[in-house]
Design a protein around this motif. Structure first.
Motif, PDB file in Angstrom:
ATOM      1  N   LYS A 124      -2.866   7.922  -6.575  1.00  0.00           N
ATOM      2  CA  LYS A 124      -3.241   8.105  -5.175  1.00  0.00           C
ATOM      3  C   LYS A 124      -2.256   8.975  -4.393  1.00  0.00           C
ATOM      4  O   LYS A 124      -2.601   9.498  -3.345  1.00  0.00           O
ATOM      5  CB  LYS A 124      -3.378   6.738  -4.496  1.00  0.00           C
ATOM      6  N   GLY A 125      -1.052   9.101  -4.887  1.00  0.00           N
ATOM      7  CA  GLY A 125      -0.040   9.848  -4.144  1.00  0.00           C
ATOM      8  C   GLY A 125       0.234  11.219  -4.727  1.00  0.00           C
ATOM      9  O   GLY A 125       0.271  11.386  -5.948  1.00  0.00           O
ATOM     10  N   THR A 126       0.421  12.220  -3.852  1.00  0.00           N
ATOM     11  CA  THR A 126       0.817  13.570  -4.271  1.00  0.00           C
ATOM     12  C   THR A 126       2.042  13.977  -3.456  1.00  0.00           C
ATOM     13  O   THR A 126       2.033  13.890  -2.229  1.00  0.00           O
ATOM     14  CB  THR A 126      -0.309  14.582  -4.036  1.00  0.00           C
ATOM     15  N   ASN A 151      -5.566   8.367 -12.925  1.00  0.00           N
ATOM     16  CA  ASN A 151      -5.801   8.606 -11.494  1.00  0.00           C
ATOM     17  C   ASN A 151      -4.643   8.033 -10.682  1.00  0.00           C
ATOM     18  O   ASN A 151      -4.270   6.870 -10.862  1.00  0.00           O
ATOM     19  CB  ASN A 151      -7.111   7.947 -11.047  1.00  0.00           C
ATOM     20  N   PHE A 169       1.965   4.407  -1.828  1.00  0.00           N
ATOM     21  CA  PHE A 169       1.397   5.200  -2.920  1.00  0.00           C
ATOM     22  C   PHE A 169       2.306   6.338  -3.371  1.00  0.00           C
ATOM     23  O   PHE A 169       1.889   7.176  -4.157  1.00  0.00           O
ATOM     24  CB  PHE A 169       0.032   5.765  -2.497  1.00  0.00           C
ATOM     25  N   LYS A 195       0.822  -1.209   0.000  1.00  0.00           N
ATOM     26  CA  LYS A 195       0.000   0.000   0.000  1.00  0.00           C
ATOM     27  C   LYS A 195       0.857   1.261   0.000  1.00  0.00           C
ATOM     28  O   LYS A 195       0.493   2.282   0.575  1.00  0.00           O
ATOM     29  CB  LYS A 195      -0.935  -0.014   1.212  1.00  0.00           C
TER      30      LYS A 195
END
Length: 553
Positions: free
Chosen positions: A450-452, A448, A398, A396
């Motif tokens: 999930k990580g920024t 898309n 990201f 998990k």
């Protein structure tokens, strides 16, 4: 409709006094001794005294209790005035106990003439023995029955400098069997041949606090003299002097002082920390002084909100420092401009970028619609945080990893294509591609992620030193901890990051600005900054991580 806040017990007293016509308006005072810098406990008293006057249309005097020339200095006077003004208050009159030295001397003479004061030649040890104990009455001094004439002569000679320090004192003549130890013939004047910061060498006799304070209140027509609980035993003496002298009947009221976790609130202990080098001066950002909190980036509205939240009580309790930090976060979230700073850089090369600088736009503060946007340069060489990349990611994870995509804040989506290492296997840089259609605000890529991540352009980055401050003490209740309080100092209370990289907007901001470094915490510019090297102090983390860390350890 919000529920109206209930009155604290002092406000109830004030309202009753005004309603009954006892006073047409109120006068309060904030009376610090100029022997050190103010701390957060003083902020509570400042907010109470000035707040009462503001709420009820009265006035507040700032009065310096400068009756001890040995420990006092104009440096402390100036710092106190700066702190009160910074907190947002202005005093009606600036007064000093030394303004009243002649009047106070005259009051002492009145007591002698009434047979209520005498000159005592006893040593300090002998006077302490004469006082008795809380369960045993005291004994009279052998000098207690001197005549008025002899006392007048001796007291005048004390003023004229005929005697050495400690050779004689002036004591009030009350009751050596009184249940209150403070009423057992207290010392009201002592000899001190010391230079005074305002009166120079004019005086060599100085009034004790208990004698100067109530009379100074009376001279200024203070209606509500508010102090902390330790002065409850002093109240009887305060009232006795006023009654015997027939002066304005100021009244003393006591409230619970501020005690806070992981903090010391003693000027004596704070002075030890400074003098013994545990901190770098009175305004060290780890100190509980107002100047230290100010340097750390705390704001005056946040401190006022904290003082309002903890309220005014009649019993001492221990306030969680987390509440103060919560108030600071709440205010900074509203006013702090957002900036990106990389503490531990890992270089990213955008292989499909043409190398020309592109200016992107990012909001300064999403909580403030009027804060506007700033320009951020984007190029083919960037820095991200090392811990935002993992070569073998967990399930998990990201953030960035080989073959994985993330969004760069206010910029583009990138994908890691290659990991470059040096001869010993250390990762030196990442080769990535960016998705031109994924620009923030106009993304048409349909991808898309999930990580920024936050980032800075390597070609445009500004060098900065970042100081990460934490709590100065490791134990919650420092005042009641075993051993010397200095044994509980947190040796990890300061971590310095000497070479962080910041977006260039930080070099153009005002020194008064407050910042949220994205994903890092709230920061402010330190006074050590120079145009060549910016220095930032962490004010507070984004979330309260301290409690979690303590539970782990």
């Amino acid at each position: 409709m919000s529920e109206e806040k209930s009155l604290n017990f002092i406000e109830e007293i004030v309202e009753a006094d005004l309603k009954s016509g006892k006073y047409s308006s109120i006068v309060t005072r904030f009376p610090p001794e100029p022997n050190g810098y103010l701390h957060i406990g003083h902020a509570k008293s400042i907010c109470l005294n000035f707040g009462l006057a503001l709420k009820y249309g009265g006035k507040t005097n700032l009065r310096f209790d400068d009756t001890n020339p040995v420990t006092e200095d104009t440096e402390y006077v100036d710092s106190i005035k700066d702190d009160v003004r910074w907190l947002g208050f202005e005093w009606a009159e600036e007064r000093y106990a030394s303004d009243y030295f002649e009047q106070l001397y005259g009051f002492a003479v009145q007591l002698i003439q009434k047979g209520l004061a005498y000159v005592d030649d006893s040593t300090s040890e002998e006077i302490a023995m004469q006082k008795g104990t809380p369960t045993q009455p005291g004994t009279n001094s052998p000098f207690r029955d001197r005549s008025v004439e002899e006392n007048m002569t001796l007291f005048a000679e004390m003023r004229d400098g005929k005697y050495k320090d400690g050779e004689k004192v002036l004591r009030a003549k009350i009751d050596m069997g009184h249940v209150n130890m403070h009423m057992r013939d207290p010392i009201i004047y002592r000899i001190k041949h010391a230079h005074h910061h305002r009166t120079g060498d004019t005086w060599c006799v100085y009034p004790m606090y208990d004698f100067a304070h109530g009379q100074s209140d009376a001279i200024e027509n203070i209606t509500h003299s508010v102090c902390t609980l330790e002065f409850i035993p002093h109240r009887a003496l305060y009232e006795w002097f006023i009654e015997q002298l027939g002066i304005f009947p100021s009244k003393q009221y006591e409230f619970a002082r501020l005690n806070m976790t992981y903090t010391v609130m003693s000027k004596r202990k704070l002075l030890q920390l400074v003098n013994e080098g545990f901190v770098n001066g009175w305004d060290d950002p780890r100190m509980s002084t107002i100047s230290g909190m100010r340097r750390r980036g705390y704001t005056a509205p946040a401190i006022r909100e904290f003082c309002d939240r903890i309220g005014i009580a009649k019993r001492d309790n221990l306030i969680d420092v987390g509440l103060l930090e919560f108030c600071v976060r709440e205010h900074l979230n509203k006013i702090a401009v957002r900036r990106m700073v990389v503490f531990d850089p890992l270089k990213v090369i955008i292989t499909n970028h043409n190398g020309e600088t592109e200016m992107l736009s990012s909001e300064n503060n999403p909580e403030d619609l009027n804060a506007g946007n700033r320009d951020i340069p984007f190029s083919n060489e960037l820095f991200i945080e090392k811990d935002d990349f993992m070569e073998v990611p967990s399930k998990k994870y990201f953030r960035l990893a080989p073959g994985q995509m993330v969004r760069l804040k206010s910029a583009y989506i990138i994908r890691c294509d290659e990991v470059v290492k040096d001869a010993v296997g250390n990762i030196t840089e990442l080769h990535c591609t960016y998705i031109p259609e994924s620009k923030s605000g106009s993304d048409t890529s349909g991808i898309n992620v999930k990580g920024t991540l936050h980032w800075v352009s390597a070609k445009h980055a500004v060098h900065a030193e970042v100081r990460l401050y934490d709590r100065l003490f490791k134990v919650e209740d420092v005042g009641n901890a075993e051993g010397d309080f200095k044994d509980h100092i947190n040796t990890d209370s300061l971590e310095v990051i000497p070479n962080a990289f910041a977006e260039p907007a930080l070099a153009m901001d005002s020194a008064e600005d407050r910042y949220q470094f994205l994903r890092k915490g709230y920061f402010c510019l330190d006074k050590d900054s120079t145009p060549e090297k910016l220095v930032f102090n962490r004010t507070v983390t984004l979330k309260d991580t301290w409690a979690k860390e303590q539970k782990k350890s």
